[in-house]
Design an enzyme around this catalytic site. Structure first.
Site, PDB file in Angstrom:
ATOM      1  N   LYS A  17       0.831  -1.214   0.000  1.00  0.00           N
ATOM      2  CA  LYS A  17       0.000   0.000   0.000  1.00  0.00           C
ATOM      3  C   LYS A  17       0.862   1.259   0.000  1.00  0.00           C
ATOM      4  O   LYS A  17       0.591   2.192  -0.736  1.00  0.00           O
ATOM      5  CB  LYS A  17      -0.914   0.028   1.233  1.00  0.00           C
ATOM      6  N   LYS A  43       4.734   1.995  10.832  1.00  0.00           N
ATOM      7  CA  LYS A  43       6.131   1.983  10.380  1.00  0.00           C
ATOM      8  C   LYS A  43       6.528   3.282   9.676  1.00  0.00           C
ATOM      9  O   LYS A  43       7.685   3.472   9.322  1.00  0.00           O
ATOM     10  CB  LYS A  43       6.379   0.798   9.431  1.00  0.00           C
TER      11      LYS A  43
END
Ligand code: SF4
Length: 264
Positions: A17, A43
């Site tokens: 993504k 992240k």
């Protein structure tokens, strides 16, 4: 003036993504659109390839330090003026990721008035949204188009199908499916069939190309580092499709048995 497009890209964790979102952002910026990307993955890897490999502090981290957060702390300009924002994640074991997204975006809206001038805002939403928290941006009216990214493998399709169930629950139509190839046999056919059977359509087939990872590793989007590569052309076309896509439909989810048949 065109209406502001605010899209969310959903899909199984690890399906690509962030790299899709950042390459689409770069392609739209190349076209002269004003783009903001809001990374919601803990992240923080949505914006890094638009910032030459630089990590930016996340809104939630800054809020946790109780700093007086200003626009320049959280909005960082990257490739061709793309405004990059990272929400960050909850501390392990405490807090709710979905709730964190809302808190962070409320703060963002307060300090960043130019958000309303954007042509495109991309929310790079984490994980497989099956919980209520992850659909919060849609529920709050922050998003007006939802896309699902998948490959032709069973697990990402299973997640995609579940995301459809989530969208049906909150009465939100789907604007399209994007296939990020893992080089599975008959992959394009499988994802196309899946898209049709849920009532949607396949917007793009992104081939698995090493160059995407190589550019990422160096801290760049493909559009910036390898603009003449064929895959850069695929992202450009996807960006164009998204910017001109007005259609969306309420998806219908498939029975698990049918999903298995499709991938067999
Ligand atoms: S509700 Fe969803 S976003 Fe919130 S903690 Fe649970 S799984 Fe995470």
């Amino acid at each position: 003036m065109m209406a502001q497009k605010r899209i969310a890209i959903y899909g199984k964790g690890g399906i690509g993504k962030s790299s899709t979102a950042s390459n689409v952002a770069a392609a739209c910026a190349d076209e002269g659109y004003k783009v903001m990307i809001i990374g919601c993955d803990p992240k923080s890897d949505s914006s890094i390839t638009l910032l030459g490999g630089k990590r930016i502090p996340t809104i939630l981290d800054l809020l946790r330090q109780k700093l007086d957060v200003t626009e320049k702390d959280i909005v960082h300009e990257g490739y061709k003026g793309v405004k990059c924002v990272e929400v960050g994640g909850p501390e392990p074991g405490i807090g709710c990721a979905g709730r964190g997204i809302i808190v962070a975006i409320q703060k963002l809206r307060k300090v960043c008035t130019s958000i309303d001038d954007m042509d495109l805002i991309i929310y790079d939403v984490p994980g497989d949204i099956v919980c209520g928290g992850f659909v919060a941006p849609i529920r709050k009216g922050l998003v007006n188009q939802a896309y699902i990214l998948t490959s032709g493998e069973y697990m990402p399709l299973y997640a995609a199908n579940n995301i459809c169930r989530g969208l049906i629950k909150i009465n939100t139509p789907l604007s399209g499916i994007i296939c990020n190839s893992r080089s599975v046999t008959r992959e394009e056919d499988i994802v196309k069939k899946f898209s049709e059977e849920i009532g949607s359509k396949l917007m793009a087939f992104i081939p698995k190309e090493q160059i995407v990872q190589d550019c990422e590793r160096d801290g760049f989007s493909v559009l910036e580092k390898a603009p003449d590569s064929p895959v850069a052309g695929v992202y450009r076309e996807l960006a164009h499709t998204i910017m001109s896509n007005e259609g969306s439909v309420m998806p219908s989810a498939l029975e698990d048995e049918r999903l298995r048949e499709l991938t067999r």
